[in-house]
Design a protein around this motif. Sequence first.
Motif, PDB file in Angstrom:
ATOM      1  N   GLU A   1       0.861  -1.181   0.000  1.00 29.32           N
ATOM      2  CA  GLU A   1       0.000   0.000   0.000  1.00 29.32           C
ATOM      3  C   GLU A   1       0.897   1.231   0.000  1.00 29.32           C
ATOM      4  N   PRO A   2       0.731   2.170  -0.956  1.00 29.13           N
ATOM      5  CA  PRO A   2       1.591   3.355  -0.999  1.00 29.13           C
ATOM      6  C   PRO A   2       1.484   4.168   0.283  1.00 29.13           C
ATOM      7  N   ARG A   3       2.615   4.704   0.722  1.00 29.72           N
ATOM      8  CA  ARG A   3       2.632   5.553   1.915  1.00 29.72           C
ATOM      9  C   ARG A   3       2.807   7.014   1.569  1.00 29.72           C
ATOM     10  N   GLU A   4       3.367   7.305   0.389  1.00 29.26           N
ATOM     11  CA  GLU A   4       3.655   8.688   0.016  1.00 29.26           C
ATOM     12  C   GLU A   4       3.331   8.889  -1.453  1.00 29.26           C
ATOM     13  N   ASP A   5       3.216  10.169  -1.852  1.00 30.43           N
ATOM     14  CA  ASP A   5       3.052  10.481  -3.270  1.00 30.43           C
ATOM     15  C   ASP A   5       4.238   9.913  -4.041  1.00 30.43           C
ATOM     16  N   GLY A   6       4.003   9.464  -5.243  1.00 29.09           N
ATOM     17  CA  GLY A   6       5.058   8.908  -6.075  1.00 29.09           C
ATOM     18  C   GLY A   6       5.267   7.422  -5.895  1.00 29.09           C
ATOM     19  N   GLU A   7       4.637   6.849  -4.887  1.00 22.92           N
ATOM     20  CA  GLU A   7       4.718   5.404  -4.694  1.00 22.92           C
ATOM     21  C   GLU A   7       3.520   4.746  -5.360  1.00 22.92           C
ATOM     22  N   MET A   8       3.654   3.472  -5.685  1.00 22.85           N
ATOM     23  CA  MET A   8       2.516   2.748  -6.246  1.00 22.85           C
ATOM     24  C   MET A   8       2.314   1.457  -5.476  1.00 22.85           C
ATOM     25  N   SER A   9       1.080   1.002  -5.513  1.00 26.01           N
ATOM     26  CA  SER A   9       0.779  -0.242  -4.818  1.00 26.01           C
ATOM     27  C   SER A   9       1.241  -1.428  -5.651  1.00 26.01           C
ATOM     28  N   TYR A  10       1.405  -2.522  -4.965  1.00 25.22           N
ATOM     29  CA  TYR A  10       1.732  -3.792  -5.610  1.00 25.22           C
ATOM     30  C   TYR A  10       0.689  -4.115  -6.673  1.00 25.22           C
ATOM     31  N   GLU A  11      -0.584  -3.895  -6.374  1.00 31.65           N
ATOM     32  CA  GLU A  11      -1.664  -4.152  -7.340  1.00 31.65           C
ATOM     33  C   GLU A  11      -1.551  -3.226  -8.548  1.00 31.65           C
ATOM     34  N   GLN A  12      -1.220  -1.952  -8.320  1.00 32.34           N
ATOM     35  CA  GLN A  12      -1.014  -1.024  -9.440  1.00 32.34           C
ATOM     36  C   GLN A  12       0.142  -1.484 -10.325  1.00 32.34           C
ATOM     37  N   ALA A  13       1.193  -1.982  -9.703  1.00 30.23           N
ATOM     38  CA  ALA A  13       2.340  -2.483 -10.460  1.00 30.23           C
ATOM     39  C   ALA A  13       1.937  -3.671 -11.331  1.00 30.23           C
ATOM     40  N   LEU A  14       1.168  -4.582 -10.756  1.00 26.96           N
ATOM     41  CA  LEU A  14       0.704  -5.737 -11.537  1.00 26.96           C
ATOM     42  C   LEU A  14      -0.205  -5.301 -12.683  1.00 26.96           C
ATOM     43  N   ASP A  15      -1.091  -4.319 -12.414  1.00 24.29           N
ATOM     44  CA  ASP A  15      -1.958  -3.803 -13.477  1.00 24.29           C
ATOM     45  C   ASP A  15      -1.131  -3.187 -14.595  1.00 24.29           C
ATOM     46  N   LEU A  16      -0.119  -2.396 -14.220  1.00 26.52           N
ATOM     47  CA  LEU A  16       0.731  -1.764 -15.226  1.00 26.52           C
ATOM     48  C   LEU A  16       1.423  -2.830 -16.102  1.00 26.52           C
ATOM     49  N   LEU A  17       1.885  -3.887 -15.475  1.00 23.77           N
ATOM     50  CA  LEU A  17       2.555  -4.948 -16.242  1.00 23.77           C
ATOM     51  C   LEU A  17       1.576  -5.660 -17.185  1.00 23.77           C
ATOM     52  N   ARG A  18       0.341  -5.836 -16.741  1.00 23.20           N
ATOM     53  CA  ARG A  18      -0.664  -6.469 -17.598  1.00 23.20           C
ATOM     54  C   ARG A  18      -1.038  -5.586 -18.783  1.00 23.20           C
ATOM     55  N   GLU A  19      -1.147  -4.273 -18.522  1.00 18.17           N
ATOM     56  CA  GLU A  19      -1.578  -3.320 -19.550  1.00 18.17           C
ATOM     57  C   GLU A  19      -0.429  -2.896 -20.464  1.00 18.17           C
ATOM     58  N   GLY A  20       0.782  -3.053 -20.031  1.00 20.33           N
ATOM     59  CA  GLY A  20       1.928  -2.656 -20.846  1.00 20.33           C
ATOM     60  C   GLY A  20       2.374  -1.228 -20.641  1.00 20.33           C
ATOM     61  N   ARG A  21       1.628  -0.444 -19.869  1.00 22.99           N
ATOM     62  CA  ARG A  21       2.012   0.944 -19.532  1.00 22.99           C
ATOM     63  C   ARG A  21       1.292   1.375 -18.294  1.00 22.99           C
TER      64      ARG A  21
END
Length: 111
Positions: A91-111
């Motif tokens: 879970e992000p704690r600060e601006d500029g961080e991303m969640s583990y789920e967001q990272a997985l979504d980005l990898l699935r979407e390609g961007r």
Amino acid sequence: MATNVLTPHITEAAMQAAIKEAALRNGWLYHHAADSRWADAGLPDVLAVRDDVLIAWELKRQTGRVRPEQAAWIAALERVMLVLPAIVRPEPREDGEMSYEQALDLLREGR
């Protein structure tokens, strides 16, 4: 620029040491995996960043062979037009961080 007659005979370790020293002396953030057995196959030897430049270099002695995995990494990096740096946490704690789920979504979407 004059060519040193010893340059073709320089070892990979000597190149590594000289490049690291020059990078650090000139303000680059520098990375080299001391034991590449723990790195993914083909990942370039040197990663360095300064300002808006990322260097990814595979070092080879004069007669060294480039493995297919190394060539694939270099070819892929030559096509890079966007770098998405982030700190990823469950879970992000600060601006500029991303969640583990967001990272997985980005990898699935390609961007």
